[in-house]
Design a protein around this motif. Structure first.
Motif, PDB file in Angstrom:
ATOM      1  N   THR A  55      -6.324  11.897  -7.090  1.00 36.78           N
ATOM      2  CA  THR A  55      -6.694  11.535  -8.464  1.00 36.78           C
ATOM      3  C   THR A  55      -5.478  11.532  -9.380  1.00 36.78           C
ATOM      4  OG1 THR A  55      -7.208  13.858  -8.826  1.00 36.78           O
ATOM      5  CG2 THR A  55      -9.053  12.409  -8.260  1.00 36.78           C
ATOM      6  N   ASN A  56      -4.377  12.127  -8.914  1.00 31.10           N
ATOM      7  CA  ASN A  56      -3.147  12.122  -9.713  1.00 31.10           C
ATOM      8  C   ASN A  56      -1.944  12.042  -8.774  1.00 31.10           C
ATOM      9  OD1 ASN A  56      -1.436  12.327 -11.918  1.00 31.10           O
ATOM     10  ND2 ASN A  56      -1.475  14.573 -11.925  1.00 31.10           N
ATOM     11  N   GLY A  57      -1.949  11.011  -7.919  1.00 31.56           N
ATOM     12  CA  GLY A  57      -0.846  10.811  -6.977  1.00 31.56           C
ATOM     13  C   GLY A  57       0.441  10.598  -7.778  1.00 31.56           C
ATOM     14  N   ARG A  58       1.488  11.285  -7.392  1.00 37.10           N
ATOM     15  CA  ARG A  58       2.735  11.235  -8.167  1.00 37.10           C
ATOM     16  C   ARG A  58       3.813  10.463  -7.431  1.00 37.10           C
ATOM     17  NH1 ARG A  58       5.168  15.685  -8.382  1.00 37.10           N
ATOM     18  NH2 ARG A  58       3.943  17.076  -7.073  1.00 37.10           N
ATOM     19  N   GLY A  59       4.579   9.665  -8.202  1.00 39.85           N
ATOM     20  CA  GLY A  59       5.710   8.943  -7.622  1.00 39.85           C
ATOM     21  C   GLY A  59       7.012   9.453  -8.211  1.00 39.85           C
ATOM     22  N   ARG A  60       8.111   8.817  -7.831  1.00 35.40           N
ATOM     23  CA  ARG A  60       9.414   9.191  -8.394  1.00 35.40           C
ATOM     24  C   ARG A  60       9.467   8.782  -9.856  1.00 35.40           C
ATOM     25  NH1 ARG A  60      13.149   5.995  -6.573  1.00 35.40           N
ATOM     26  NH2 ARG A  60      14.888   7.318  -7.124  1.00 35.40           N
ATOM     27  N   LEU A  61      10.390   9.383 -10.572  1.00 33.55           N
ATOM     28  CA  LEU A  61      10.669   9.048 -11.972  1.00 33.55           C
ATOM     29  C   LEU A  61       9.411   9.137 -12.838  1.00 33.55           C
ATOM     30  CD1 LEU A  61      12.916   5.937 -11.105  1.00 33.55           C
ATOM     31  CD2 LEU A  61      13.702   8.260 -11.567  1.00 33.55           C
ATOM     32  N   GLU A  64       3.059   7.108 -11.524  1.00 30.90           N
ATOM     33  CA  GLU A  64       1.823   7.419 -10.798  1.00 30.90           C
ATOM     34  C   GLU A  64       1.864   6.698  -9.450  1.00 30.90           C
ATOM     35  OE1 GLU A  64      -2.892   6.384 -10.960  1.00 30.90           O
ATOM     36  OE2 GLU A  64      -1.606   5.653 -12.569  1.00 30.90           O
ATOM     37  N   PHE A  65       1.258   7.292  -8.436  1.00 29.21           N
ATOM     38  CA  PHE A  65       1.092   6.550  -7.181  1.00 29.21           C
ATOM     39  C   PHE A  65      -0.397   6.287  -7.011  1.00 29.21           C
ATOM     40  CE2 PHE A  65       0.638   5.751  -2.663  1.00 29.21           C
ATOM     41  CZ  PHE A  65       1.672   4.851  -2.446  1.00 29.21           C
ATOM     42  N   PHE A  66      -0.778   5.016  -7.111  1.00 30.19           N
ATOM     43  CA  PHE A  66      -2.185   4.622  -7.043  1.00 30.19           C
ATOM     44  C   PHE A  66      -2.742   4.977  -5.662  1.00 30.19           C
ATOM     45  CE2 PHE A  66      -5.286   0.987  -6.435  1.00 30.19           C
ATOM     46  CZ  PHE A  66      -6.222   1.479  -7.319  1.00 30.19           C
ATOM     47  N   ILE A  73      -2.811   6.146   3.181  1.00 33.47           N
ATOM     48  CA  ILE A  73      -2.425   7.445   3.748  1.00 33.47           C
ATOM     49  C   ILE A  73      -1.660   8.181   2.656  1.00 33.47           C
ATOM     50  CG2 ILE A  73      -0.920   8.578   5.436  1.00 33.47           C
ATOM     51  CD1 ILE A  73      -1.599   6.267   7.362  1.00 33.47           C
ATOM     52  N   TYR A  74      -2.206   9.307   2.235  1.00 32.46           N
ATOM     53  CA  TYR A  74      -1.554  10.135   1.218  1.00 32.46           C
ATOM     54  C   TYR A  74      -1.304  11.472   1.892  1.00 32.46           C
ATOM     55  CZ  TYR A  74      -4.377   6.526  -0.957  1.00 32.46           C
ATOM     56  OH  TYR A  74      -4.987   5.320  -1.229  1.00 32.46           O
ATOM     57  N   MET A  75      -0.051  11.730   2.195  1.00 34.71           N
ATOM     58  CA  MET A  75       0.215  12.892   3.050  1.00 34.71           C
ATOM     59  C   MET A  75       1.496  13.597   2.622  1.00 34.71           C
ATOM     60  SD  MET A  75       0.975  12.270   7.046  1.00 34.71           S
ATOM     61  CE  MET A  75       2.271  11.112   7.433  1.00 34.71           C
ATOM     62  N   SER A  76       1.481  14.925   2.711  1.00 39.21           N
ATOM     63  CA  SER A  76       2.661  15.729   2.372  1.00 39.21           C
ATOM     64  C   SER A  76       2.934  16.698   3.508  1.00 39.21           C
ATOM     65  CB  SER A  76       2.423  16.509   1.080  1.00 39.21           C
ATOM     66  OG  SER A  76       2.142  15.614   0.030  1.00 39.21           O
ATOM     67  N   ILE A  77       4.194  16.771   3.886  1.00 42.06           N
ATOM     68  CA  ILE A  77       4.575  17.625   5.014  1.00 42.06           C
ATOM     69  C   ILE A  77       5.488  18.729   4.482  1.00 42.06           C
ATOM     70  CG2 ILE A  77       5.696  17.631   7.304  1.00 42.06           C
ATOM     71  CD1 ILE A  77       5.013  14.286   6.206  1.00 42.06           C
ATOM     72  N   LYS A 124       6.248  -6.989  -0.767  1.00 34.49           N
ATOM     73  CA  LYS A 124       5.389  -6.104  -1.565  1.00 34.49           C
ATOM     74  C   LYS A 124       5.705  -4.668  -1.194  1.00 34.49           C
ATOM     75  CE  LYS A 124       2.652  -9.311  -3.375  1.00 34.49           C
ATOM     76  NZ  LYS A 124       2.689  -9.617  -4.776  1.00 34.49           N
ATOM     77  N   LYS A 125       5.684  -3.796  -2.204  1.00 32.94           N
ATOM     78  CA  LYS A 125       5.883  -2.379  -1.913  1.00 32.94           C
ATOM     79  C   LYS A 125       4.612  -1.822  -1.281  1.00 32.94           C
ATOM     80  CE  LYS A 125       6.582   2.132  -4.017  1.00 32.94           C
ATOM     81  NZ  LYS A 125       7.113   2.941  -5.100  1.00 32.94           N
ATOM     82  N   VAL A 126       4.746  -1.315  -0.067  1.00 33.86           N
ATOM     83  CA  VAL A 126       3.575  -0.768   0.634  1.00 33.86           C
ATOM     84  C   VAL A 126       3.636   0.750   0.758  1.00 33.86           C
ATOM     85  CG1 VAL A 126       3.168  -2.893   1.960  1.00 33.86           C
ATOM     86  CG2 VAL A 126       4.609  -1.075   2.945  1.00 33.86           C
ATOM     87  N   GLY A 128       5.684   4.546  -0.693  1.00 35.68           N
ATOM     88  CA  GLY A 128       6.651   5.287  -1.509  1.00 35.68           C
ATOM     89  C   GLY A 128       6.799   6.697  -0.948  1.00 35.68           C
ATOM     90  N   ILE A 129       7.949   7.287  -1.188  1.00 37.26           N
ATOM     91  CA  ILE A 129       8.237   8.619  -0.632  1.00 37.26           C
ATOM     92  C   ILE A 129       8.750   9.530  -1.754  1.00 37.26           C
ATOM     93  CG2 ILE A 129       9.814   9.867   0.931  1.00 37.26           C
ATOM     94  CD1 ILE A 129       9.478   7.147   2.662  1.00 37.26           C
ATOM     95  N   LEU A 130       8.201  10.713  -1.814  1.00 35.24           N
ATOM     96  CA  LEU A 130       8.604  11.666  -2.854  1.00 35.24           C
ATOM     97  C   LEU A 130       8.916  13.004  -2.186  1.00 35.24           C
ATOM     98  CD1 LEU A 130       8.757  12.390  -5.934  1.00 35.24           C
ATOM     99  CD2 LEU A 130       6.361  13.067  -5.754  1.00 35.24           C
ATOM    100  N   GLY A 148       6.504  13.927   0.647  1.00 34.38           N
ATOM    101  CA  GLY A 148       5.258  13.190   0.372  1.00 34.38           C
ATOM    102  C   GLY A 148       5.398  11.730   0.735  1.00 34.38           C
ATOM    103  N   ILE A 149       4.421  11.221   1.468  1.00 33.88           N
ATOM    104  CA  ILE A 149       4.443   9.820   1.897  1.00 33.88           C
ATOM    105  C   ILE A 149       3.135   9.167   1.453  1.00 33.88           C
ATOM    106  CG2 ILE A 149       4.496   8.253   3.894  1.00 33.88           C
ATOM    107  CD1 ILE A 149       6.069  10.411   5.406  1.00 33.88           C
ATOM    108  N   GLY A 150       3.248   8.082   0.725  1.00 34.68           N
ATOM    109  CA  GLY A 150       2.061   7.318   0.328  1.00 34.68           C
ATOM    110  C   GLY A 150       2.165   5.928   0.910  1.00 34.68           C
TER     111      GLY A 150
HETATM  112  C1  BTN Z   1       7.148   6.554  -5.281  1.00 42.34           C
HETATM  113  O1  BTN Z   1       6.676   5.465  -4.984  1.00 42.34           O
HETATM  114  O2  BTN Z   1       7.900   6.715  -6.256  1.00 42.34           O
HETATM  115  C2  BTN Z   1       6.817   7.738  -4.419  1.00 42.34           C
HETATM  116  C3  BTN Z   1       5.343   7.822  -4.123  1.00 42.34           C
HETATM  117  C4  BTN Z   1       4.964   9.019  -3.288  1.00 42.34           C
HETATM  118  C5  BTN Z   1       3.474   9.091  -3.110  1.00 42.34           C
HETATM  119  C6  BTN Z   1       3.053  10.171  -2.182  1.00 42.34           C
HETATM  120  S1  BTN Z   1       1.345  10.074  -1.776  1.00 42.34           S
HETATM  121  C7  BTN Z   1       1.388  11.619  -1.042  1.00 42.34           C
HETATM  122  C8  BTN Z   1       2.265  12.489  -1.909  1.00 42.34           C
HETATM  123  N1  BTN Z   1       1.500  13.078  -2.988  1.00 42.34           N
HETATM  124  C9  BTN Z   1       1.894  12.637  -4.183  1.00 42.34           C
HETATM  125  O3  BTN Z   1       1.403  12.981  -5.278  1.00 42.34           O
HETATM  126  N2  BTN Z   1       2.908  11.777  -4.038  1.00 42.34           N
HETATM  127  C10 BTN Z   1       3.266  11.597  -2.654  1.00 42.34           C
END
Ligand code: BTN
Length: 264
Positions: A55-61, A64-66, A73-77, A124-126, A128-130, A148-150
């Protein structure tokens, strides 16, 4: 019909079946935030948090990550730097290469990485990694890195909101479930994290690069620059040759292809 994330299936598809400590969630604000809390406790190396929806996926800078349900796949290791061979400073690059290795086997088109770490398929951007470090507050190396990999797997193009509708896409792999994709990404990541050679990692990263030898533009300290991306060095920094032949080395930030902003 969305496929269902299944813990046992994912684990049985990985090469080291008792290695990953996998947690599957239906919905969460952000798997990175959730994993951070776990890492502040006593969660071990290779704990993996996967959610069907964020509900609040985060990206760099601060972006938001939709992350709509059922299609990505929304996954964090959680990685402990002392348990792996690759330095934690290279984990973002490592994740980009792991995702591209998998996508190159399941997509019709070759995946490309836009430095630092956005993965593109068919322009297309498929993905993102945080990467976020924990325990650096006192100037030390991180005791944990949350990687984090989305990945947009089958998110329909017409539901990406606002500016994303032009920029983002999905991989739409044929006959492969999210469970299989997750297992493959985890296996590639594990294998790359234990590789001894930074040279090989960077060479592979460069083979996937979307921007090497192309004109790019970027801003640094409020000033706009145009140049050619001539190299990615062994620290993972981008080397840019400016019009006056001077070289600039970028360690973070974001670049655009050409002089427009069409990929940002
Ligand atoms: C970006 O595009 O700037 C990075 C996006 C990273 C998204 C993934 S989704 C799983 C993990 N949880 C988050 O909130 N962000 C990362």
């Amino acid at each position: 019909m969305h496929d269902i994330l299944l813990k046992e299936q994912i684990l049985s598809l990985t090469k080291k079946q008792n290695f990953f400590n996998l947690i599957i969630l239906k919905t969460v604000n952000s798997t990175n935030s959730y994993a951070k809390e776990l890492a502040r406790g006593s969660s071990p190396h290779a704990t993996v948090v996967v959610a069907d929806e964020q509900t609040n996926g985060r990206g760099r800078l601060g972006r938001e990550f939709f992350s709509p349900e059922g299609t990505g796949i929304y996954m964090s290791i959680i990685l402990k730097p002392n348990e792996i061979k690759i330095p934690s400073s290279h984990l973002t690059i490592t994740a980009g290469v792991a995702v591209c290795r998998v996508l190159s086997n399941v997509c019709d088109s070759y995946p490309r990485i836009k430095w630092v770490n956005d993965v593109f398929v068919n322009e297309k951007k498929v993905c993102g990694i945080l990467a976020e470090g924990l325990g650096q507050e006192t100037g030390n190396n991180p005791h944990s890195v949350i990687l984090g990999i989305g990945l947009n797997v089958s998110t329909p193009s017409d539901i990406f909101p606002g500016k994303l509708s032009k920029l983002a896409g999905s991989v739409f792999p044929k006959s492969i479930s999210r469970n299989e994709l997750i297992a493959k990404i985890l296996d590639e990541l594990d294998s790359l994290c234990n590789s001894e050679s930074i040279d090989r990692l960077i060479s592979e990263y460069k083979r996937y690069s979307l921007i090497l030898n192309k004109n790019i533009s970027f801003t640094k300290d409020g000033k706009a620059y145009v140049g050619v991306a001539v190299d990615i060095n062994n620290e993972g920094n981008l080397v840019v040759e400016l019009d006056d032949k001077q070289k600039m080395i970028l360690s973070s930030g974001e670049v655009s292809l050409g002089s427009s902003n069409f990929l940002n």
